[in-house]
Design an enzyme around this catalytic site. Sequence first.
Site, PDB file in Angstrom:
ATOM      1  N   HIS A   1      27.159  44.584  37.800  1.00 55.93           N
ATOM      2  CA  HIS A   1      28.482  45.615  38.447  1.00 55.93           C
ATOM      3  C   HIS A   1      28.349  45.960  36.841  1.00 55.93           C
ATOM      4  CE1 HIS A   1      32.147  47.105  39.048  1.00 55.93           C
ATOM      5  NE2 HIS A   1      32.702  46.766  38.712  1.00 55.93           N
TER       6      HIS A   1
ATOM      7  N   HIS B   1      30.519  49.608  34.440  1.00 61.47           N
ATOM      8  CA  HIS B   1      31.140  50.862  34.211  1.00 61.47           C
ATOM      9  C   HIS B   1      30.039  51.248  32.457  1.00 61.47           C
ATOM     10  CE1 HIS B   1      33.886  50.064  37.905  1.00 61.47           C
ATOM     11  NE2 HIS B   1      34.071  48.850  37.165  1.00 61.47           N
TER      12      HIS B   1
ATOM     13  N   ARG C   1      44.663  49.495  30.870  1.00 65.82           N
ATOM     14  CA  ARG C   1      43.195  50.003  31.556  1.00 65.82           C
ATOM     15  C   ARG C   1      43.416  51.657  31.416  1.00 65.82           C
ATOM     16  NH1 ARG C   1      44.827  51.280  37.823  1.00 65.82           N
ATOM     17  NH2 ARG C   1      46.815  51.565  37.352  1.00 65.82           N
TER      18      ARG C   1
ATOM     19  N   TYR D   1      33.077  55.955  39.143  1.00 69.49           N
ATOM     20  CA  TYR D   1      33.830  57.102  39.609  1.00 69.49           C
ATOM     21  C   TYR D   1      34.579  58.169  39.152  1.00 69.49           C
ATOM     22  CZ  TYR D   1      36.539  53.361  36.365  1.00 69.49           C
ATOM     23  OH  TYR D   1      37.391  53.119  36.100  1.00 69.49           O
TER      24      TYR D   1
ATOM     25  N   ARG E   1      43.425  49.427  46.882  1.00 73.07           N
ATOM     26  CA  ARG E   1      44.316  50.439  45.527  1.00 73.07           C
ATOM     27  C   ARG E   1      44.243  52.124  45.778  1.00 73.07           C
ATOM     28  NH1 ARG E   1      43.930  49.745  39.855  1.00 73.07           N
ATOM     29  NH2 ARG E   1      42.157  47.290  40.303  1.00 73.07           N
TER      30      ARG E   1
ATOM     31  N   HIS F   1      35.570  46.528  43.878  1.00 73.76           N
ATOM     32  CA  HIS F   1      36.787  45.748  43.689  1.00 73.76           C
ATOM     33  C   HIS F   1      37.782  44.828  44.599  1.00 73.76           C
ATOM     34  CE1 HIS F   1      36.079  48.719  39.643  1.00 73.76           C
ATOM     35  NE2 HIS F   1      36.294  47.679  39.633  1.00 73.76           N
TER      36      HIS F   1
ATOM     37  N   GLU G   1      41.102  41.341  41.998  1.00 72.59           N
ATOM     38  CA  GLU G   1      40.699  40.681  40.108  1.00 72.59           C
ATOM     39  C   GLU G   1      42.271  40.554  39.521  1.00 72.59           C
ATOM     40  OE1 GLU G   1      39.395  44.368  37.786  1.00 72.59           O
ATOM     41  OE2 GLU G   1      39.537  42.725  36.613  1.00 72.59           O
TER      42      GLU G   1
ATOM     43  N   HIS H   1      34.534  40.977  41.488  1.00 74.34           N
ATOM     44  CA  HIS H   1      35.387  39.820  41.002  1.00 74.34           C
ATOM     45  C   HIS H   1      35.607  39.301  42.190  1.00 74.34           C
ATOM     46  CE1 HIS H   1      36.081  42.229  37.527  1.00 74.34           C
ATOM     47  NE2 HIS H   1      36.686  43.626  38.324  1.00 74.34           N
TER      48      HIS H   1
ATOM     49  N   ASP I   1      30.834  44.753  33.972  1.00 75.88           N
ATOM     50  CA  ASP I   1      31.853  44.707  33.816  1.00 75.88           C
ATOM     51  C   ASP I   1      31.736  45.920  32.386  1.00 75.88           C
ATOM     52  OD1 ASP I   1      33.855  46.506  34.901  1.00 75.88           O
ATOM     53  OD2 ASP I   1      35.271  44.054  35.424  1.00 75.88           O
TER      54      ASP I   1
HETATM   55 ZN   LIG Z   1      34.519  47.005  37.228  1.00 76.47          ZN
END
Ligand SMILES: [Zn+2]
Length: 438
Positions: free
Chosen positions: A56, A58, A79, A118, A203, A226, A229, A263, A314
Amino acid sequence: MDQFWCERAWLPTGMSDSVLITSDGRHITDVRTGEREPSGALRLSGVVLPGFANAHSHAFHRALRGRTHGGGGTFWTWRAEMYDLALRLDPERYLALARAVYAEMAVAGVSCVGEFHYLHHDRDGRPYANPNAMGEALRQAAAEAGIRLTLLDTCYLAGGIGHQLSNTQLRFGDGDAESWAQRLDELADDENTRIGAAVHSVRAVPLDQLPTVVEGAGPKRPLHVHLSEQPAENEACLKAFGRTPAELLHESGALSARTTAVHATHLTSADIELLGSTRTTACFCPTTEADLADGIGPARELADAGAPICLGSDQHVVIDPLLEARGLESGERLRSGQRGRFSPRELLGSLGEHGHASLGWPSGGRIEPGGPADLVAVRTDTAHTAGCLPEQLLLAATAADLSTVVVNGRVVARDGLHERWGDVGALLGEAIGALRES
Ligand SMILES: [Zn+2]
């Protein structure tokens, strides 16, 4: 034909001495124990492990390392900083950054990365001339860094349950699941790359779109998501649908042996049973989960229920698979008051075979004929590792103790230096510096 002679190697049958590994230049063709070192073989000292899978990632989050600790906050304030960073990227800058991040992974023993991708479109959400320009940049970055990639192309349609994408999220979205699936179909596997799919989370993908994503992913591609988490995700999901995120995914056909739930931190016992009985893999990211104050998930219970456990870095607060493995066991010790919740052999499985299987490379992560020639030599004579039992090295060594990393039969790193670029710090500094100036 290439040969690697290992002082000691961890094979599926256990720790063995004087191991001679033969490769056809990409895959392992032969493994023999108790062999004398032949001339012409590359000598790998210490303990040789199979290559690690980082299930995983990003890649762009790496640019936030060491910059988000000033003002306290939560996952959600972190975030917001991540979204600001996302707006600075274009295919060219993303290539430079991902190349450096994947080089850091190669030096840390990673042979295969799962990129949960993404960041698809331009800042205003309009597709680039090639709608997969960002994904292609990641493909190129991994190939140049010398590691394999599973591009987990991610469906991301909503800014929360019942919410549209915000302005900063526009570039993640494809409008609907059908359009996402069409873009995914334009991507093809190659020798170094597998194309997988991902649901960002319950979400970000509305319930009525979920079955289209599962179907669009096809029956064979890895599917990642995901899952739970943060408690807020569970609360919003329960409020909207009266079900937990795991239950919702299961009802949409998303949980199966080709699925990985990333997660899996805040689960009910029924959720654990669902993941275990469907043989869904759980990907723990212990250094990130600690960094973002997520919590500690029920890893032992998941494994006992039948869910394989793999590992990911991650948001890359650290890129060191050995520390992720230790974090998995440390989390268990902290929450249970007991030691040895995962044996070193189980941790090796999480680093190697379970991670590779989760990413669609089922022959990876084991030193045996037929698998990719991925070898990680861990020194046993450093300040970290001197005096350790070979079988317990995973609980002591770090990425700084690796001498040689071989991926697909090629040496990609030696003594902390990447074969192609040398000092990865300089490469990272340049790529991150260019982003900050933009
Ligand atoms: Zn992630």
